[in-house]
Write an enzyme that holds these catalytic residues in place. Structure first.
Site, PDB file in Angstrom:
ATOM      1  N   HIS A 175      31.356  28.357  45.765  1.00 52.03           N
ATOM      2  CA  HIS A 175      31.478  29.005  44.435  1.00 52.03           C
ATOM      3  C   HIS A 175      31.264  27.835  42.896  1.00 52.03           C
ATOM      4  O   HIS A 175      31.678  26.997  43.086  1.00 52.03           O
ATOM      5  CB  HIS A 175      31.794  29.635  44.550  1.00 52.03           C
ATOM      6  CG  HIS A 175      33.200  29.395  44.586  1.00 52.03           C
ATOM      7  ND1 HIS A 175      34.627  29.094  43.250  1.00 52.03           N
ATOM      8  CD2 HIS A 175      34.007  29.755  45.432  1.00 52.03           C
ATOM      9  CE1 HIS A 175      35.636  29.080  43.680  1.00 52.03           C
ATOM     10  NE2 HIS A 175      35.689  29.386  44.877  1.00 52.03           N
ATOM     11  N   HIS A 192      34.351  32.185  35.194  1.00 51.73           N
ATOM     12  CA  HIS A 192      33.093  32.222  34.661  1.00 51.73           C
ATOM     13  C   HIS A 192      34.453  32.609  33.219  1.00 51.73           C
ATOM     14  O   HIS A 192      35.444  33.066  32.989  1.00 51.73           O
ATOM     15  CB  HIS A 192      33.577  33.839  35.564  1.00 51.73           C
ATOM     16  CG  HIS A 192      34.737  34.063  36.068  1.00 51.73           C
ATOM     17  ND1 HIS A 192      35.501  35.103  35.323  1.00 51.73           N
ATOM     18  CD2 HIS A 192      35.543  33.795  37.295  1.00 51.73           C
ATOM     19  CE1 HIS A 192      36.619  35.681  36.410  1.00 51.73           C
ATOM     20  NE2 HIS A 192      36.148  34.550  36.970  1.00 51.73           N
ATOM     21  N   GLU A 199      38.888  27.401  38.343  1.00 46.44           N
ATOM     22  CA  GLU A 199      38.901  28.070  39.632  1.00 46.44           C
ATOM     23  C   GLU A 199      38.261  26.943  41.288  1.00 46.44           C
ATOM     24  O   GLU A 199      37.586  27.666  42.021  1.00 46.44           O
ATOM     25  CB  GLU A 199      38.765  29.561  40.018  1.00 46.44           C
ATOM     26  CG  GLU A 199      37.279  30.077  39.467  1.00 46.44           C
ATOM     27  CD  GLU A 199      36.999  31.811  40.256  1.00 46.44           C
ATOM     28  OE1 GLU A 199      37.791  31.766  41.041  1.00 46.44           O
ATOM     29  OE2 GLU A 199      37.021  32.437  38.578  1.00 46.44           O
ATOM     30  N   ASP A 211      44.347  36.170  45.164  1.00 40.78           N
ATOM     31  CA  ASP A 211      43.900  36.352  44.096  1.00 40.78           C
ATOM     32  C   ASP A 211      44.220  37.350  43.468  1.00 40.78           C
ATOM     33  O   ASP A 211      44.140  38.492  44.513  1.00 40.78           O
ATOM     34  CB  ASP A 211      42.325  36.213  44.496  1.00 40.78           C
ATOM     35  CG  ASP A 211      41.427  35.368  42.810  1.00 40.78           C
ATOM     36  OD1 ASP A 211      41.552  36.225  41.792  1.00 40.78           O
ATOM     37  OD2 ASP A 211      40.248  34.950  43.302  1.00 40.78           O
ATOM     38  N   ASP A 270      43.505  36.464  35.593  1.00 39.41           N
ATOM     39  CA  ASP A 270      43.353  36.765  36.788  1.00 39.41           C
ATOM     40  C   ASP A 270      43.048  35.012  37.641  1.00 39.41           C
ATOM     41  O   ASP A 270      42.300  33.842  37.254  1.00 39.41           O
ATOM     42  CB  ASP A 270      41.447  36.451  37.000  1.00 39.41           C
ATOM     43  CG  ASP A 270      40.326  36.209  38.169  1.00 39.41           C
ATOM     44  OD1 ASP A 270      41.410  36.119  39.567  1.00 39.41           O
ATOM     45  OD2 ASP A 270      39.189  35.612  37.516  1.00 39.41           O
ATOM     46  N   HIS A 299      34.702  39.016  35.924  1.00 41.78           N
ATOM     47  CA  HIS A 299      33.866  38.558  34.782  1.00 41.78           C
ATOM     48  C   HIS A 299      32.916  39.087  34.107  1.00 41.78           C
ATOM     49  O   HIS A 299      31.847  40.232  33.435  1.00 41.78           O
ATOM     50  CB  HIS A 299      32.807  38.076  36.085  1.00 41.78           C
ATOM     51  CG  HIS A 299      32.939  38.506  37.670  1.00 41.78           C
ATOM     52  ND1 HIS A 299      32.188  38.578  38.783  1.00 41.78           N
ATOM     53  CD2 HIS A 299      34.313  37.478  37.342  1.00 41.78           C
ATOM     54  CE1 HIS A 299      33.145  37.982  39.210  1.00 41.78           C
ATOM     55  NE2 HIS A 299      34.926  37.335  39.229  1.00 41.78           N
ATOM     56  N   TYR A 302      36.624  25.575  51.005  1.00 46.22           N
ATOM     57  CA  TYR A 302      37.354  26.439  52.375  1.00 46.22           C
ATOM     58  C   TYR A 302      36.048  26.187  54.016  1.00 46.22           C
ATOM     59  O   TYR A 302      35.105  25.357  54.009  1.00 46.22           O
ATOM     60  CB  TYR A 302      36.418  28.347  51.755  1.00 46.22           C
ATOM     61  CG  TYR A 302      36.154  28.638  50.683  1.00 46.22           C
ATOM     62  CD1 TYR A 302      37.586  28.660  50.795  1.00 46.22           C
ATOM     63  CD2 TYR A 302      35.531  27.572  49.468  1.00 46.22           C
ATOM     64  CE1 TYR A 302      37.906  29.408  49.207  1.00 46.22           C
ATOM     65  CE2 TYR A 302      36.164  28.118  48.332  1.00 46.22           C
ATOM     66  CZ  TYR A 302      37.455  28.992  48.182  1.00 46.22           C
ATOM     67  OH  TYR A 302      37.751  28.958  46.876  1.00 46.22           O
ATOM     68  N   GLU A 338      43.069  28.102  40.701  1.00 50.66           N
ATOM     69  CA  GLU A 338      42.309  29.334  39.399  1.00 50.66           C
ATOM     70  C   GLU A 338      43.190  29.772  37.980  1.00 50.66           C
ATOM     71  O   GLU A 338      44.874  30.045  38.481  1.00 50.66           O
ATOM     72  CB  GLU A 338      41.974  30.743  39.639  1.00 50.66           C
ATOM     73  CG  GLU A 338      41.270  31.677  38.753  1.00 50.66           C
ATOM     74  CD  GLU A 338      40.305  32.547  39.387  1.00 50.66           C
ATOM     75  OE1 GLU A 338      41.205  33.750  40.319  1.00 50.66           O
ATOM     76  OE2 GLU A 338      39.892  32.857  38.721  1.00 50.66           O
ATOM     77  N   ASP A 364      35.189  65.048  46.175  1.00 52.14           N
ATOM     78  CA  ASP A 364      35.338  65.491  45.119  1.00 52.14           C
ATOM     79  C   ASP A 364      36.265  65.346  43.923  1.00 52.14           C
ATOM     80  O   ASP A 364      37.050  66.034  43.325  1.00 52.14           O
ATOM     81  CB  ASP A 364      35.383  67.137  44.688  1.00 52.14           C
ATOM     82  CG  ASP A 364      36.169  67.676  45.428  1.00 52.14           C
ATOM     83  OD1 ASP A 364      37.618  67.057  46.183  1.00 52.14           O
ATOM     84  OD2 ASP A 364      36.249  68.874  44.538  1.00 52.14           O
ATOM     85  N   HIS A 376      35.393  37.069  49.399  1.00 51.33           N
ATOM     86  CA  HIS A 376      36.135  38.494  49.069  1.00 51.33           C
ATOM     87  C   HIS A 376      36.958  38.930  50.356  1.00 51.33           C
ATOM     88  O   HIS A 376      36.570  40.294  49.735  1.00 51.33           O
ATOM     89  CB  HIS A 376      35.026  39.491  48.174  1.00 51.33           C
ATOM     90  CG  HIS A 376      34.011  38.613  47.496  1.00 51.33           C
ATOM     91  ND1 HIS A 376      32.625  38.730  46.577  1.00 51.33           N
ATOM     92  CD2 HIS A 376      34.204  37.457  46.547  1.00 51.33           C
ATOM     93  CE1 HIS A 376      32.497  38.573  45.812  1.00 51.33           C
ATOM     94  NE2 HIS A 376      33.133  37.496  44.952  1.00 51.33           N
ATOM     95  N   ARG A 431      41.972  27.871  47.235  1.00 54.38           N
ATOM     96  CA  ARG A 431      41.478  28.412  45.904  1.00 54.38           C
ATOM     97  C   ARG A 431      42.508  27.645  44.486  1.00 54.38           C
ATOM     98  O   ARG A 431      44.057  28.435  44.912  1.00 54.38           O
ATOM     99  CB  ARG A 431      41.299  29.190  45.609  1.00 54.38           C
ATOM    100  CG  ARG A 431      40.152  29.442  44.086  1.00 54.38           C
ATOM    101  CD  ARG A 431      38.861  30.495  44.008  1.00 54.38           C
ATOM    102  NE  ARG A 431      39.258  31.956  45.123  1.00 54.38           N
ATOM    103  CZ  ARG A 431      39.057  32.525  45.554  1.00 54.38           C
ATOM    104  NH1 ARG A 431      38.683  32.098  46.555  1.00 54.38           N
ATOM    105  NH2 ARG A 431      39.441  33.685  45.851  1.00 54.38           N
TER     106      ARG A 431
HETATM  107  N1  GLY Z   1      39.035  37.194  41.191  1.00 52.59           N
HETATM  108  C1  GLY Z   1      38.236  37.315  40.896  1.00 52.59           C
HETATM  109  C2  GLY Z   1      37.379  35.616  41.073  1.00 52.59           C
HETATM  110  O1  GLY Z   1      37.988  34.931  40.764  1.00 52.59           O
HETATM  111  O2  GLY Z   1      36.572  36.043  40.229  1.00 52.59           O
HETATM  112 MN    MN Z   2      38.194  34.122  38.933  1.00 45.17          MN
HETATM  113 MN    MN Z   3      40.170  35.234  40.829  1.00 45.75          MN
END
Ligand code: GLY
Ligand code: MN
Ligand code: MN
Length: 441
Positions: A350, A354, A384, A259, A271, A361, A388, A414, A37, A242, A412
């Site tokens: 990827h 976004h 971004e 990230d 982000d 997102h 890899y 971003e 709960d 992820h 990466r």
């Molecule tokens: N941190 C999520 C992305 O970069 O899309």
């Molecule tokens: Mn992102």
């Molecule tokens: Mn990110």
């Protein structure tokens, strides 16, 4: 941050102008169970918040453009209840919903079922997102069903359910000046956390310590906390896109990919990803790949401008990456062919970005039918690109095997970029990324 009811009122007017004579039912988020709960900290539904600024669970907003003479903004909310507020804290109640949040009228939630009919009658359609709100959906369907049952006598019923999202998400995609200011604030705090993280990183520390410092900065600066599960990934962990375990030791000679971004009081998000050497010095291979990702990112950012497209931004980054990988011997062939066949996907799997806003997102169409949507002033997107290098994915046939010296490098970079008149604004520029800044003197 003081809440400005007029801001939300203007959004509702814009939304209702586009709804025509459909009546919209927009539910708030419920509390989400973590285990047994215990609940997760409350996170409001972004569509609901965009239209109301109201930050309590389970509420339902009705927006009723078909009632020009009557109430057009109705809120159903948890009523004031001292016994409940002792446990879960302050509620605005129906009076607060009217006085503070500008509802024309407000009712306790337990009256929703009984009153939906009165408010939805006369609308040509009901705008409600099916499949997302299991508590409210049966009430909306029952109300419509009853309208249909009565239609032969009453002479009217809604002709159908329509989706509010295409209208609402088009509005949310283009940020107002106020929203851009709030996003700058989220980006500023997120950038500060990245600068802090790089300044304290040493070999032998644990990823968790860096995560804690970042998230402590978010909270102590007044943000709600991380906008998404922070990724603090040393060495090969960075090749897991992820990765959120954040529990490994930081090794001398590895890179650290972070990230992380914060969510501020009214839910706007930063982000940011940065990657740097844990010991302050790139190896030759790390430097080659970092320089390549940075060039790809810079070229992609330069492609962000009114009239451009997110697809162009992606293709710009991808072309720079693939050309560079061919030069380094990590790919072979002509760049166009490699891109067409997807022969780069074991190294870059990827997209380059976004939309960003109330959701990390964020909502909004990337395509309009066959055509990529044009970037216009006020849109915000992430840029971004990354690389890899690991054994996780097979090297495509015809592409070179990867020498061990490249493996375990995940990079990466971003940034959050707003489309502005004549070009773009990098809202996260305070987080440094030059080769020189990533190294220690
Ligand atoms: N941190 C999520 C992305 O970069 O899309
Ligand atoms: Mn992102
Ligand atoms: Mn990110």
């Amino acid at each position: 941050m003081a809440m400005d009811p007029a801001l939300y009122g203007r959004r509702r007017e814009r939304f209702m102008a586009e709804l025509g004579s459909a009546a919209a039912v927009i539910p708030a988020a419920p509390l989400a169970t973590h285990h047994a709960d215990c609940e997760w900290p409350f996170r409001q539904n972004s569509d609901f918040f965009y239209l109301t600024g109201f930050d309590e669970p389970d509420a339902v907003a009705l927006l009723l453009p078909h009632r020009p003479e009557g109430e057009r903004f109705v809120l159903f909310v948890h009523p004031k209840d001292p016994a409940a507020e002792v446990w879960t804290g302050f509620r605005w109640g129906t009076e607060g919903a009217v006085e503070r949040f500008g509802a024309d009228i407000a009712y306790p939630l337990d009256q929703l079922q009984g009153r939906l009919t009165e408010f939805l009658d006369g609308a040509d359609a009901i705008a409600f997102r099916v499949g997302r709100h299991p508590q409210v959906e049966p009430l909306v369907l029952q109300t419509w069903g009853r309208q249909l049952d009565r239609a032969s006598r009453s002479g009217s019923a809604a002709l159908g359910l329509v989706a509010p999202c295409p209208i609402l998400h088009r509005l949310r995609l283009c940020k107002e000046p106020h929203e851009l200011d709030r996003m700058r604030e989220a980006c500023r705090l997120s950038a500060e956390a990245h600068e802090l993280a790089r300044s304290i990183t040493e070999p032998g520390m644990n990823e968790a310590q860096i995560q804690s410092a970042i998230e402590a900065h978010f909270r102590s600066s007044g943000a709600r906390g991380p906008a998404y599960g922070s990724i603090v990934a040393g060495g090969d962990n960075a090749c897991v896109l992820h990765y959120t375990a954040n529990s490994a030791e930081l090794r001398d000679g590895d890179l650290l990919l972070i990230d992380a971004g914060c969510s501020i009081s009214d839910y706007y998000n930063g982000d940011i990803t940065r990657t740097f050497p844990i010991n302050g010095h790139f190896t030759a291979e790390q430097r080659d790949l970092y320089s390549l990702v940075l060039s790809a990112q810079q070229a992609a950012i330069d492609a962000v401008r009114p009239g451009g497209t997110a697809e162009e931004v992606h293709l710009t980054a991808l072309t720079v990456l693939v050309d560079g990988l061919i030069e380094l011997g990590l790919l072979s062939g002509d760049s166009e062919g490699v891109i067409e066949r997807g022969d780069y996907r074991h190294l870059y799997m990827h997209r380059t970005g976004h939309w960003l806003g109330l959701d990390v997102h964020d909502v909004g169409a990337y395509r309009l039918g066959e055509k990529p949507a044009n970037l216009t002033e006020g849109m915000v997107l992430t840029v971004e690109p990354g690389l890899y290098v690991s054994d996780r994915l097979a090297v495509p046939e015809g592409q070179p095997a990867i020498d061990d010296r490249w493996k375990g490098i995940g990079i990466r970079i971003e940034d959050d970029v707003a489309v502005v008149n004549g070009g773009c604004e990098v809202m996260t520029a305070a987080a440094q990324k030059s080769l020189a800044a990533m190294e220690r003197p």
